[in-house]
Scaffold this active site. Structure first.
Site, short mmCIF file in Angstrom:
data_model
loop_
_atom_site.label_atom_id
_atom_site.label_comp_id
_atom_site.label_asym_id
_atom_site.label_seq_id
_atom_site.Cartn_x
_atom_site.Cartn_y
_atom_site.Cartn_z
N LYS A 16 0.85 -1.20 0.00
CA LYS A 16 0.00 0.00 0.00
C LYS A 16 0.87 1.24 0.00
O LYS A 16 2.02 1.22 0.46
CB LYS A 16 -0.95 0.02 1.20
CG LYS A 16 -0.29 0.09 2.59
CD LYS A 16 -0.01 1.48 3.09
CE LYS A 16 0.86 1.46 4.35
NZ LYS A 16 1.53 2.70 4.66
N GLY A 105 7.77 1.23 4.48
CA GLY A 105 6.60 2.10 4.60
C GLY A 105 5.50 1.71 3.63
O GLY A 105 4.60 2.48 3.34
N GLY A 108 4.53 -4.06 4.14
CA GLY A 108 4.85 -5.44 3.72
C GLY A 108 4.58 -6.46 4.82
O GLY A 108 4.00 -7.52 4.55
N SER A 110 2.53 -6.16 7.30
CA SER A 110 1.07 -6.22 7.50
C SER A 110 0.42 -7.02 6.37
O SER A 110 -0.52 -7.78 6.59
CB SER A 110 0.49 -4.81 7.52
OG SER A 110 1.08 -4.06 8.55
N ASP A 143 -2.31 -1.69 9.83
CA ASP A 143 -2.45 -1.74 8.37
C ASP A 143 -2.92 -3.10 7.87
O ASP A 143 -3.06 -3.29 6.65
CB ASP A 143 -1.10 -1.44 7.70
CG ASP A 143 -0.63 -0.02 7.95
OD1 ASP A 143 -1.47 0.85 8.22
OD2 ASP A 143 0.59 0.21 7.88
O1 C5P Z 1 -0.01 -1.06 14.26
P1 C5P Z 1 1.42 -1.25 13.86
O2 C5P Z 1 2.05 -2.40 14.56
O3 C5P Z 1 1.61 -1.29 12.36
O4 C5P Z 1 2.16 0.06 14.34
C1 C5P Z 1 3.55 0.11 14.44
C2 C5P Z 1 3.93 1.29 15.32
O5 C5P Z 1 3.66 2.51 14.63
C3 C5P Z 1 3.16 1.39 16.61
O6 C5P Z 1 3.78 0.63 17.62
C4 C5P Z 1 3.23 2.88 16.91
O7 C5P Z 1 4.47 3.24 17.45
C5 C5P Z 1 3.16 3.49 15.52
N1 C5P Z 1 1.79 3.85 15.14
C6 C5P Z 1 1.17 4.94 15.75
N2 C5P Z 1 -0.11 5.27 15.40
C7 C5P Z 1 -0.78 4.56 14.46
C8 C5P Z 1 -0.18 3.45 13.82
C9 C5P Z 1 1.12 3.12 14.19
O8 C5P Z 1 1.77 5.60 16.60
N3 C5P Z 1 -2.02 4.92 14.15
#
Ligand code: C5P
Length: 308
Positions: A16, A105, A108, A110, A143
């Site tokens: 994405k 970014g 991948g 996810s 994601d």
């Molecule tokens: O949800 P995910 O594991 O992909 O997020 C990775 C990190 O990115 C989280 O631990 C957080 O530090 C940051 N993040 C955030 N706010 C979001 C999504 C991700 O702060 N909405």
């Protein structure tokens, strides 16, 4: 004749980019409120699952050295979550074939988790509905839900609440892959640091949705935007050069994809994307370039004849 051993199930799942990423304040759970427009593009990972005597995770492709092979791998966490739900042992081999840049970014990891959910629930004939799969996806990461859905979608909450968006036309992209990766939590922290105690600037999503509905890439190019870009550029200043080079090569606009460091360049049409990619590849401002289009479908089982 029916075979006693089920065949492996293979799922293809896209990368994405975020056409719009407005980052709000930090929530009590440590995540940031987001308003984003996800857009699935034609760089894919493949996730295969099959029965095995021992739980096994194999990873092939570019950047595999950076992919964790232990229980922290998001695809493996998806397997464990489903095994728990099904009340069975995770006695499967998971094979990831990476076409999506690692730590780029482009979600991948996810994507692999979304692929693993679809592949394993198919292998185990769990007959989970879309809502059930989306709930499991949201438990795994912000994601992952979008990886299931694909297309173009508005994401809210921490990114896990998804509504499809009307997008009339195919968009053409050049994707510039960087040499290293950036840590997503690190980029969010850098954004908080850059913002300090100041007000959070508004970034309205409506112009992006209107441009998508209208289908004119030039209109969309004027409205692409990502709050994480300033933080990614602060951590990897060379990205400024990459972004400039893409636009100088004829792209309509460029932006950092999600938390970076991959950059995505919107082009007027397919021919222009090939021209931009060729020029950018010769400028030495990134590791490699790919041409891609979007939107494409989310995680889908690949038929045997597509994947012998
Ligand atoms: O949800 P995910 O594991 O992909 O997020 C990775 C990190 O990115 C989280 O631990 C957080 O530090 C940051 N993040 C955030 N706010 C979001 C999504 C991700 O702060 N909405």
């Amino acid at each position: 004749m029916l075979s006693a051993v089920p065949r492996p199930v293979t799922v293809r799942v896209p990368a994405k980019i975020n056409l719009h990423l407005a980052v709000g304040g930090v929530r009590p759970d440590g995540f940031h409120d987001l308003v984003t427009v996800f857009h699935a593009v034609s760089l894919f990972d493949e996730v295969s699952v099959e029965r095995a005597d021992e739980p096994t995770l194999d990873v092939h492709g570019d950047g595999v050295a950076e992919v964790p092979l232990d229980a922290t791998n998001l695809a493996w966490r998806a397997v464990e979550l489903l095994a728990q739900k099904a009340g069975r042992d995770p006695d499967v081999r998971v094979t990831l074939r990476k076409g999506i840049p690692v730590a780029g970014g482009m979600a991948g990891g996810s994507a692999d988790a979304a692929g693993a959910l679809v592949a394993l629930s198919t292998l185990w004939r769990m007959e989970l509905g879309r809502d059930e799969l989306s709930e499991l996806a949201a438990e795994l990461g912000s994601d992952v839900t979008f990886g299931l859905h694909g297309g173009t979608a508005l994401g809210t909450g921490r990114g896990e609440q998804i509504i499809p968006v009307l997008a009339r036309h195919r968009l053409h992209w050049v994707i510039a892959l960087a040499r290293g990766g950036l840590s997503t939590p690190g980029v969010f922290r850098e954004l908080d640091r850059l913002r300090g105690d100041g007000d959070i600037p508004e970034r309205p999503v409506e112009p992006v949705l209107e441009a998508l509905a209208g289908g004119d890439p030039r209109q969309l190019a004027l409205n692409l935007g990502n709050d994480l870009q300033a933080a990614a550029v602060s951590m990897a200043p060379d990205l400024r050069r990459t972004l400039r080079a893409g636009v100088n090569s004829g792209a309509l606009a460029g932006l950092v994809s999600g938390s970076g460091p991959t950059c995505a360049f919107l082009c007027a049409d397919a021919d222009s994307a090939v021209d931009v990619a060729t020029e950018l590849a010769g400028m030495g401002v990134c590791r490699t370039v790919r041409v891609a289009h979007g939107p494409v479908n989310g995680a889908r089982v690949v038929d045997d004849d597509e994947h012998p």
